[in-house]
Write a protein that holds these residues in place. Structure first.
Motif, short mmCIF file in Angstrom:
data_model
loop_
_atom_site.label_atom_id
_atom_site.label_comp_id
_atom_site.label_asym_id
_atom_site.label_seq_id
_atom_site.Cartn_x
_atom_site.Cartn_y
_atom_site.Cartn_z
N GLN B 176 0.87 -1.17 0.00
CA GLN B 176 0.00 0.00 0.00
C GLN B 176 0.90 1.22 0.00
OE1 GLN B 176 -2.69 -1.38 3.37
NE2 GLN B 176 -4.14 -0.43 2.00
N ILE B 177 1.48 1.48 -1.15
CA ILE B 177 2.45 2.59 -1.20
C ILE B 177 1.76 3.90 -0.89
CG2 ILE B 177 2.21 2.81 -3.71
CD1 ILE B 177 5.06 3.90 -3.66
N GLU B 178 0.46 3.95 -1.14
CA GLU B 178 -0.24 5.20 -0.85
C GLU B 178 -0.18 5.54 0.63
OE1 GLU B 178 -1.49 2.33 -1.55
OE2 GLU B 178 -3.52 2.01 -0.83
N TYR B 179 -0.03 4.52 1.46
CA TYR B 179 0.04 4.76 2.90
C TYR B 179 1.46 4.73 3.42
CZ TYR B 179 -4.96 3.61 3.17
OH TYR B 179 -6.31 3.58 3.02
N SER B 180 2.25 3.84 2.86
CA SER B 180 3.52 3.56 3.50
C SER B 180 4.64 3.81 2.52
CB SER B 180 3.54 2.10 3.94
OG SER B 180 4.87 1.67 4.05
N SER B 181 5.43 4.79 2.84
CA SER B 181 6.55 5.07 1.96
C SER B 181 7.80 4.36 2.47
CB SER B 181 6.78 6.57 1.89
OG SER B 181 5.65 7.20 1.34
N SER B 182 7.61 3.39 3.31
CA SER B 182 8.76 2.67 3.84
C SER B 182 9.40 1.84 2.74
CB SER B 182 8.32 1.73 4.96
OG SER B 182 7.60 2.46 5.89
N ASP B 183 10.68 1.61 2.89
CA ASP B 183 11.39 0.70 2.01
C ASP B 183 11.31 1.08 0.55
OD1 ASP B 183 11.84 -0.70 4.24
OD2 ASP B 183 10.37 -2.25 3.86
N GLY B 184 11.22 2.34 0.25
CA GLY B 184 11.27 2.61 -1.18
C GLY B 184 10.79 3.98 -1.54
N GLU B 185 9.86 4.00 -2.49
CA GLU B 185 9.44 5.25 -3.07
C GLU B 185 8.42 5.94 -2.18
OE1 GLU B 185 9.60 2.38 -4.48
OE2 GLU B 185 11.10 2.59 -6.04
N MET B 186 8.21 7.21 -2.47
CA MET B 186 7.26 7.97 -1.68
C MET B 186 5.90 8.01 -2.38
SD MET B 186 9.54 8.72 0.50
CE MET B 186 8.80 9.86 1.63
N ALA B 187 4.86 8.05 -1.58
CA ALA B 187 3.50 8.03 -2.12
C ALA B 187 3.29 9.11 -3.17
CB ALA B 187 2.50 8.19 -0.99
N VAL B 188 3.82 10.29 -2.89
CA VAL B 188 3.54 11.41 -3.78
C VAL B 188 4.14 11.18 -5.17
CG1 VAL B 188 5.45 12.68 -2.76
CG2 VAL B 188 3.71 13.92 -4.03
N TRP B 189 5.29 10.49 -5.23
CA TRP B 189 5.87 10.18 -6.54
C TRP B 189 4.98 9.20 -7.28
CZ3 TRP B 189 11.18 8.53 -4.09
CH2 TRP B 189 11.77 9.65 -3.51
N PHE B 190 4.51 8.22 -6.51
CA PHE B 190 3.63 7.22 -7.11
C PHE B 190 2.41 7.88 -7.72
CE2 PHE B 190 -0.24 4.72 -6.13
CZ PHE B 190 -0.07 3.68 -7.03
#
Ligand code: SF4
Ligand code: SF4
Ligand code: SF4
Ligand code: SF4
Ligand code: SF4
Ligand code: SF4
Lengths: 328, 721, 179
Positions: B176-190
């Protein structure tokens, strides 16, 4: 005459003592209740004290809301205290008594006029209470009695001083005795006299703003069953008038009342008002006080949309549903 | 306003790293807001913004404490930092003397930008057992799989368009990259990249919030990710949709992979994964045809007894579709001049004697553990049995009682340690059973360097206020411990010098860097198609044994594992343990995450707790009806290991057989077992294998359970066994 | 400053609740310095984010997340019913503002708001979203708009907002989620 000396002697002393003892008892109960009052949002003691002292300041919101009534009330109370205390005749009695006390006197002319003013206002209040239906329904018989008992010493005193009724035989002889008796009655009554809040049944919408403003937690409400029930704890009320000031409907009133039973029940709450709650037409849950909703619908506010009939929860879910459909 | 300062820093409320502007008035933080000029364009999340309540929390640890009573008794004695550190380092020295460095383990919680200090401390001591914890169920299996496939340890999604192209097809796989920017990319980039994308494929058992935006949702059965990836490759290879140029020139073992994927025709994959085969075919075509594409992978792939294959199969999928090093595909970013921060830890790896590495507990079975760590479950089992070589644990952050499988067993094991010291911000459940507890500063109170996860940017964490009481910053604690036990490797005179040292390659001091804010290689500084240059290998190629992307991994082969990805059934499932399924008929996933929690962190902040006072278990409305459960009811969830209670939340966006419990809910306001056990998902998980071969991961996302409504008064006291 | 309107896009929102905390932070709503126990006093939330249970048809999942706060209605019913004139419209921006000194807590505004937006502080006084009017005056975005990672909140002039809504609607009807 033995009867007259009893009335002027022991009974008078008894009345004064009763009056004093009543005040002290009341004060003890009052302090006790106020100290352990448990308002969840306690505004702090200094605030409460200020509210209490406001009782003595004539110029608060109540004046603006009902100016004539408020002005009359204040005049009434001023006369009530000033005339008996500073009347030359009364002071002469104190001077003669074993205390040998004395203080400045009110000129007779002033005393007369104030007495007449007092009687006039008393008559007005009495008639108002009888005639105005809103107040009548709220009034008990004791309330009328209260005005009569308060007015009687003044009336008899006036007659006594001016000899108006001397032509009537019995009254002519005994008007002095009657005056003293009525004064004693008033003193005794004071011990049972409370100043208390009423919520006018016709005007009150049940919004509970008064409850919120009450600094002591005297007024409380709970939504129980299909009703919102307001309860009141007599001894906790500091007669600050916050509820009167707050009420947007001019429905809250502070009024005197004789209550013999409650004098000895400092912690008992009484139910003073019950308002039905409005049912949501969608979920049948109860939400807002009925009279308030009726007022919102009726009083020219032009809010007649259906949604008004739904509780906020259903309004929200309807809104969500609209969004769900419209964004599909 | 006398004295109003604006300080730029980096939020470390998750691994994240959103740029933040801190307003400080007269020494008090009065406001936080995203820094619009930073790489995260001014966005932040609930966790970061609530930090203001974190720093002022009344329960913060302010002083070092030493145990005064028995372990876990709750009696503490305040001590000076000197005494606390002497106790810890004295114990370390004593144990090295007696048993050798492998008796000591130092570990940490989630990676909040201090991993390099933990690693350096372990390396400087020379222990082969450099850490236990949850790395084998989170992130590191993927890292090791990347390494086994590409030779370097990570490819990131190119959401930035620096190469002129944005991903056309995006896959969000168990994340759930929209919630968790852990371990990688940030939600806003996504989200920004999504505007340019044609397809978004969601692989998740639940319709997560981005299911809305996805044009294909593959509703997978938990724990069968490898099968899906293999099935997709089956379609792609058999329909000849793979990137033939890339496969021919840059991959190794395509034929063998082709053979392997024949075992996974879509029809069979449908049986395994419960995804209709049409959807599998559609997804495969989408990803292979609409290139470039990226795959965003999440932690649930790792918390599986098939973690290496999960990761490797997805990586093979990236490789055969040519989505490597191409603009808009999967990228390995070039670091800025200061180099990767992690080097600070790894540069002294040679200090560990090879025989100590060989002796790392559990590494005989699991050769692909997080770099030189030992195998957590094996260590804990040995501790419980009392025959463990590992005697002491120094832990910085984290809380094993919540993060590791089978809480009761974890606690028993930790109590058997000879010595346990924990550094934390709160008296966590793990601190409660420690010998020494150290107070740590919050990110608003510390100065440090911070590496953006994808590595193209290193930033300054600037201090806004002083830590409360005697709390120390993380770098300072490591530095002070380090120079007491291994002064050779911690030769600096101050923390600032240590920071200067880490920046030496960029020829800049900490003071200058702190003002500068960041060093980045973005835009034109990034190079694509690095395998066609001398970047990794002279003459082009990937840094693997074969110089190519190893679809067939020679490294795994050498270590004696299956060199090709395959599907292995979860340790507990309808198919692998049908007898268990009789009593426990529902499928359980412990992957439920709340966007404003980070494991147990932040559940004790008033603003956050208010949003959700109790843990929620997601149940399908049909299932709930069957069990007589209604929204908001307390529900018992029970597995073979134990039971927990959470509140029911109806959610129809998942398979009716599935129950998703919220992981890591901690009742901070309670004490002892009542704090840890009532709703902790890891009371339910198994620490008893099967484990993933190479990575040693344990299955936590696909278990069997039963549920029933909690009767009035059934919230019986829990106790540690 | 021109008139302001707000649009919270249910198609973009993803239920992260960042806006709620951003708003609490901006206004520093209590409680503070408590331990965060479940029994702690509840603070003020000007925004609520709701989840609509998913509707699944084919490959299409439809589950909007709706964040609701005061919509600053053009012809605001709350203003009409407030007996103490505690709610007013900012003359410049037409933002609905509350004069808490005057509010007596009668909740009439809550009972007429179409969205159930009014919330009340611990003194029982109305608190409404003020569209961060002080930030707008400084030329900044509102706290929630600035923090939202999904760009789901827009504050702009009513014309821009209706244009945006129309554009979004067209996009939706064109069937193109991604395609
Ligand atoms: S404030 Fe006035 S209208 Fe409202 S409940 Fe009290 S008395 Fe009734
Ligand atoms: S009931 Fe009214 S007068 Fe009595 S204390 Fe409360 S606010 Fe004051
Ligand atoms: S911050 Fe944006 S995406 Fe998150 S809940 Fe609020 S509106 Fe939705
Ligand atoms: S409070 Fe409700 S009625 Fe009033 S402006 Fe806001 S949304 Fe409209
Ligand atoms: S609660 Fe306050 S703002 Fe709302 S209608 Fe009553 S007085 Fe007006
Ligand atoms: S605009 Fe400001 S006041 Fe309104 S909800 Fe957003 S942050 Fe809160």
């Amino acid at each position: 005459m033995a009867f007259i000396s009893f009335i002027e002697g022991p009974l008078l002393w008894f009345s004064f003592l009763f009056f004093a003892a009543g005040i002290v008892t009341r004060f003890i109960f009052f302090s006790f209740v106020i100290i352990k009052s448990s308002k969840p949002r306690n505004p702090g003691w200094s605030n409460t004290l200020v509210s209490f002292l406001r009782l003595f300041l004539p110029f608060h919101m109540a004046v603006i809301k009902k100016p004539v009534y408020a002005a009359l009330r204040y005049l009434f109370h001023i006369c009530l205290f000033v005339v008996p205390i500073w009347l030359a005749g009364h002071i002469a009695l104190w001077e003669e008594s074993r205390f040998d006390w004395t203080w400045g006197t009110l000129s007779d002319e002033w005393a007369d006029w104030m007495t007449l003013l007092f009687l006039f206002i008393a008559a007005y209040l009495f008639i108002r209470r009888v005639i105005l239906s809103g107040i009548r329904t709220e009034s008990k018989k004791e309330d009328l009695l209260l005005i009569i008992i308060t007015a009687l010493p003044f009336l008899t005193g006036y007659f006594y001083a001016h000899g108006t009724l001397d032509s009537i035989a019995f009254l002519g002889d005994n008007i002095g005795t009657i005056h003293i008796l009525s004064g004693e009655l008033m003193l005794i009554m004071v011990a049972f006299l409370f100043c208390r809040t009423r919520l006018n049944r016709e005007m009150c919408t049940g919004c509970a703003a008064c409850e919120l403003s009450c600094p002591t937690g005297t007024l409380e409400f709970r939504d129980e069953g299909r009703n919102r029930i307001f309860s009141y704890l007599l001894y906790q009320c500091i007669s600050c008038g916050a509820c009167v000031n707050t009420c947007p409907e001019k429905a809250a009133e502070l009024r005197h009342e004789i209550d013999i039973l409650r004098l000895f029940r400092p912690t008992s709450r009484e139910t003073i008002r019950s308002v039905e709650l409005k049912e949501c037409e969608q979920c049948n849950g109860l939400y807002a006080p009925g009279p308030l909703m009726r007022k919102i619908e009726n009083v020219g506010l032009k809010i007649t949309d259906d949604y008004i009939q739904f509780c906020p929860k259903c309004r929200r879910s309807n809104y969500l549903e609209r969004i769900r459909v419209s964004t599909r | 306003m006398g004295d109003k300062q604006f300080i730029k820093s980096v939020c470390k409320a998750c691994h994240g790293g959103c740029g933040v502007i801190i307003t400080v008035e007269n020494g008090v933080v009065t406001y936080l807001e995203g820094d619009p000029e930073s790489i995260t364009r001014g966005t932040m999340c609930a966790k970061g913004l609530a930090s203001i309540q974190h720093i002022n929390h009344p329960d913060r640890l302010k002083y070092p404490f030493k145990r005064a009573g028995e372990r876990g008794e709750g009696k503490w004695e305040r001590v000076s930092w000197d005494e606390a550190l002497e106790t810890i380092t004295g114990k370390m020295k004593e144990l090295i003397e007696k048993h050798g460095p492998n008796a000591i383990c130092n570990s940490q919680g989630t990676g909040r930008g201090y991993n390099r200090y933990t690693v350096r401390l372990g390396n400087s001591i020379g222990t082969g057992n450099r850490g236990i914890g949850s790395s084998h169920i989170c992130y590191f299996p993927r890292l090791r799989a990347f390494e086994a496939t590409f030779g370097f340890n990570r490819l990131y999604c190119d959401y930035h368009g620096w190469g002129g192209e944005y991903p056309k097809t995006q896959i969000s796989w168990g994340k759930q990259i929209e919630y968790s920017s852990s371990d990688g990319e940030m939600a806003v980039w996504f989200f920004e990249a999504l505007k340019h994308a044609k397809n978004l494929i969601l692989v998740d058992p639940r319709a997560t919030s981005i299911a809305n935006k996805a044009n294909l949702w593959l509703q997978i059965r938990p724990g069968t990710d490898a099968a899906l990836a293999l099935g997709m490759m089956n379609v792609i290879i058999n329909e000849n949709l793979h990137d033939r140029e890339f496969v021919a020139n840059w991959t190794h073992g395509f034929d063998k992979l082709k053979e392997r994927v024949q075992e996974y025709p879509p029809a069979k994959v449908e049986e395994i994964t419960w995804i209709p085969k049409e959807k599998i075919v559609k997804a495969a075509r989408m990803f292979a045809i609409d290139t470039p594409g990226v795959i965003q992978t999440g932690e649930s792939l790792d918390a599986s007894n098939n973690s290496t294959s999960n990761g490797r199969s997805i990586m093979c999928l990236m490789a055969i579709t040519g989505n490597v090093e191409r603009p808009g595909s999967m990228m390995n970013w070039i670091h800025p001049a200061c180099g990767p921060m992690a080097a600070f830890g790894f540069e002294i790896f040679d200090n560990i004697k090879p025989e100590n590495i060989e002796k790392a507990i559990g590494s005989d079975k699991h050769r692909f553990l997080d770099y030189g760590r030992c195998h957590t479950e094996t260590v804990l089992r040995q501790l419980r049995e009392g025959n463990c070589d590992l005697k002491m644990l120094h832990q910085h952050g984290g809380n094993f009682l919540f993060s590791l499988a089978n809480t009761q067993n974890v606690r028993k094991a930790l109590l058997n340690l000879e010595f346990l010291s924990v550094a934390d911000q709160f008296m966590s459940a793990m601190c409660e059973i420690a010998d020494v507890v150290l107070p740590v500063a919050h990110w608003l109170e510390e100065e440090d360097l911070w590496n953006t996860h994808p590595g193209f940017c290193t930033r300054a964490v600037n201090k806004a206020i002083d830590p409360p009481g005697e709390a120390w910053t993380t770098p300072k604690i490591y530095f002070e411990i380090g120079r007491r036990v291994a002064p050779k490797f911690w030769p600096w005179n101050s923390v600032e010098e240590m920071l200067d040292y880490q920046l030496r390659k960029a020829d800049i001091t900490w003071k200058e860097f702190s003002k500068l804010g960041h060093l980045s290689t973005t835009g034109k500084d990034q190079k694509y198609y690095k395998h066609k240059t001398d970047y990794w290998v002279k003459g082009g190629g990937f840094p693997t044994a074969t110089g190519k992307v190893e679809l067939y991994s020679t490294a795994l082969e050498k270590a004696g594992y299956d060199p090709l990805p395959s599907h292995i059934e979860p340790g507990e499932s309808y198919y692998s343990t049908p007898e268990v399924a009789k009593e426990y008929p529902l499928l359980l996933s412990t992957g439920g995450r709340i966007p404003y929690h980070f494991h147990t962190q932040y559940t004790n902040l008033p603003w956050i707790r208010e949003l959700q006072p109790y843990p929620l278990v997601q149940i399908h409305p049909d299932t709930a009806k069957e069990y007589g459960i209604e929204e908001g009811d307390w529900v018992w969830i029970e597995t073979k290991r134990g039971r927990i209670r959470q509140k029911a939340k109806m959610f129809s966006g998942m398979d009716p057989r599935l129950v998703v419990v919220q992981a890591s809910f901690c009742y901070w306001e309670k004490q002892g077992p009542e704090r840890v056990l009532p709703s902790n998902a890891n009371v339910l998980t198994s620490d008893d294998g099967p484990f993933d071969g190479p990575a040693g991961s344990v299955n936590m996302r696909a278990l069997l359970c039963k549920i029933y409504k909690m009767e009035e008064g059934d919230d019986t006291q829990v106790s540690f066994s | 400053m021109t008139r302001k309107s707000v649009f919270r896009d249910p198609a973009q929102c993803m239920n992260c609740k960042t806006c709620i905390i951003a708003c609490k932070l901006k206004h520093m709503f209590p409680p503070h310095n408590t331990t965060g126990a479940a029994a702690d006093p509840k603070g003020v939330n000007l925004i609520q984010v709701y989840h609509v249970d998913p509707e699944i048809s084919g490959d299409n999942v439809h589950q909007p997340f709706v964040s609701i706060a005061c919509m600053h209605c053009e012809d605001a019913p709350c203003i009409k019913v407030c007996p103490s004139s505690a709610i007013l419209k900012d003359s410049e921006t037409h933002i609905t503002l509350v004069d808490q000194e005057r509010c007596i807590g009668c909740k009439a505004c809550l009972w007429v708001c179409p969205y159930g937006a009014p919330s009340f502080n611990e003194d029982g006084k109305l608190v409404l979203c003020d569209l961060c009017i002080d930030r707008l005056r400084e030329g900044k975005k509102t706290a929630c708009e600035a923090a939202c990672p999904a760009s789901a909140i827009y504050v702009a002039s009513p014309e821009e907002i209706s244009e945006l809504r129309a554009r979004k609607a067209v996009e939706r009807i064109a069937g193109g989620k991604m395609e």
